[in-house]
Design an enzyme around this catalytic site. Structure first.
Site, PDB file in Angstrom:
ATOM      1  N   GLU A  20       0.815  -1.188  -0.097  1.00 58.16           N
ATOM      2  CA  GLU A  20       0.096  -0.097   0.013  1.00 58.16           C
ATOM      3  C   GLU A  20       0.918   1.424   0.039  1.00 58.16           C
ATOM      4  OE1 GLU A  20      -2.506  -0.621   3.357  1.00 58.16           O
ATOM      5  OE2 GLU A  20      -3.853  -2.096   2.303  1.00 58.16           O
ATOM      6  N   GLU A  29      -5.977 -10.819  -1.269  1.00 53.71           N
ATOM      7  CA  GLU A  29      -6.886 -10.546   0.057  1.00 53.71           C
ATOM      8  C   GLU A  29      -8.311 -10.476  -0.043  1.00 53.71           C
ATOM      9  OE1 GLU A  29      -5.174  -7.143   2.545  1.00 53.71           O
ATOM     10  OE2 GLU A  29      -3.380  -7.611   2.033  1.00 53.71           O
TER      11      GLU A  29
END
Ligand code: XIL
Length: 477
Positions: free
Chosen positions: A288, A395
């Site tokens: 991220e 995810e």
């Protein structure tokens, strides 16, 4: 051409490279074969420009339709990308080698795919497509359109791992650790999944709670559990930007300098990767780093080291464990947009300059009403594959409270969302795994009332699990 490169070419041609002929070679010495065709290449048909079609044009199926001769690998599916014209009654008829035809019903007026199971041997085949049940005298606008026809080859070696995030019994690293003691938790994992990702145990706040003091107990327990049962482990994640960084790092007593913070990064990556060398073969090296508007996410690494902090992390990781697969992982970059563009630009730059990077992880946290179409995901996966990178869905979950209708309706809508992702991953070579962010609705970071996973709170398989099994061509259980 290396084997990896060959697989990537396959992905690109099955994806949307915009090539006029979908040419590929599947192994180093294999002959070039046609894997399908774009509307642009169809010989006896009138193409019409269409900005939304995969290479800028489509064919309106009128009159005798079109005929195409193709040389194929042995194939078991034909995938037609089509849309309805104005006529609701019109159908598309597909005939291969004069066999009994398939009738395809266009489902909507935007592009979608219809997949038909076939059994075609390697070699030359004749494909005929035309409209049927078109009202007499109707205009061109009434007829269905076709954008592309692709053939999905039999690949006996194709395997996409199904993974899940797993939690240890560490109350500190695990907000709902009690459930992990339910024997059904481990049993459901062992029976149905190939790989695990420690959900929190490998994050810095747990691994290096104070400077230079490393605590591996809970990460070790998950890794040992996986290894004992022959399961793979994804390492998540070496350099993170979230609130799960250690406090001593984000709130230092003495401000960091570029060099002192790079030294912390190096010590961390070195210590953690070395501990699991040979066991954890794929690492989310950086997690991220971008905002959804494509700018660099503000965090301590970026603030102190500067924009090359990502590159530094990858260079260190490669030097520590040259055999590990190094992944860049991010949220909300499955669909096109500024964030995906930023990741793509970074990846391309890394490839050009030789910065080590092997794969892109798409987290794919999503919800009913918002999950990505199969075509969109295929485009994304093929886009990264075109850079010579692998891909993984890392995810995935689909929250259901944003959905409408009965519980059964939501469950089947959720199954479609999972099927989209699993099919896209299966179809685009280079996509190696699909990981869900938890085993069952009993243990999930978004709350069980969101019912986001493949097994329900009682560990029973949901329609979504069956959809994933089918799409990944798995036979268990
Ligand atoms: C989440 C965990 O699931 C939660 O238990 C924890 O409290 C916060 O982090 N993107 C990521 C994951 O990369 O590490 C996050 O995991 C979910 C979003």
């Amino acid at each position: 051409m290396s084997a990896l490169r060959a697989r990537v070419v396959h992905a690109v041609t099955l994806g949307f490279a915009g090539a006029s002929l979908l040419l590929t070679s599947v192994a180093q010495a294999a002959p070039v074969v046609v894997r399908g065709f774009e509307a642009e290449t169809m010989t006896n048909a009138r193409t019409v420009p269409s900005a939304s079609a995969s290479a800028g044009a489509a064919v309106t199926l009128r009159g005798r339709g079109l005929t195409q001769r193709v040389t194929l690998l042995a194939s078991r599916k034909v995938r037609v990308t089509l849309k309805r014209g104005r006529s609701r009654s019109a159908r598309m008829r597909l005939r291969i080698d004069g066999r009994r035809p398939f009738i395809i019903t266009p489902r909507s007026r935007s592009w979608h795919t219809s997949t038909i199971k076939v059994s075609l041997g390697a070699g030359r085949h004749t494909i005929r497509l035309r409209s049927v049940r078109l009202p007499p005298g109707s205009s061109a606008r009434a007829a269905p359109r076709v954008d592309r026809v692709a053939f999905l080859p039999v690949d006996p070696a194709r395997r996409v791992l199904l993974g899940t995030a797993l939690r240890s019994q560490n109350p500190a690293a695990n907000p709902a650790f009690a459930i992990t003691r339910d024997p059904r938790y481990a049993a459901t994992f062992l029976k149905n999944f190939d790989s695990l990702t420690p959900e929190n145990e490998l994050k810095m706040e747990h691994i290096e709670p104070s400077p230079g003091r490393f605590t591996f107990a809970y990460a070790d327990s998950l890794v040992a559990f996986a290894t004992a049962h022959g399961k793979a482990v994804r390492g998540h994640a070496l350099v993170i930007t979230s609130s799960q960084l250690s406090r001593w790092l984000t709130k230092p007593r003495v401000p960091w300098t570029r060099n002192s913070l790079l030294a912390v990064m190096r010590r961390y990556i070195t210590t953690v990767m070395n501990r699991y060398r040979g066991t954890i073969r794929a690492w989310d090296v950086v997690n991220e780093a971008f905002w959804d508007n494509g700018s660099y996410r503000q965090n301590i690494w970026y603030d102190v080291i500067g924009r090359d902090w990502i590159e530094q992390a990858f260079r260190i990781a490669r030097a520590v464990d040259p055999r590990a697969t190094l992944v860049y992982n991010d949220i909300a970059s499955e669909t096109s947009g500024a964030q995906q563009d930023a990741i793509y630009a970074m990846a391309k730059d890394f490839r050009n300059r030789g910065v080590p990077l092997d794969a892109i992880g798409l987290q794919n946290h999503t919800g009913l009403g918002g999950y990505a179409d199969q075509l969109v995901l295929e485009r994304t996966l093929a886009r990264f594959a075109s850079l010579g990178l692998g891909t993984e869905i890392t995810e995935m979950d689909i929250v259901t409270q944003s959905g409408t209708g009965s519980e059964a309706r939501k469950a089947s809508d959720q199954a479609i969302g999972y099927r989209n992702a699993a099919t896209a991953c299966w179809d685009i070579a280079g996509c190696t795994s699909l990981t869900t962010w938890g085993v069952s609705d009993a243990v999930t970071w978004v709350g069980g009332d969101q019912a986001p996973l493949l097994f329900d709170a009682d560990f029973r398989p949901k329609p979504a699990f069956n959809a994933v099994q089918a799409a990944l061509q798995r036979t268990r259980p």
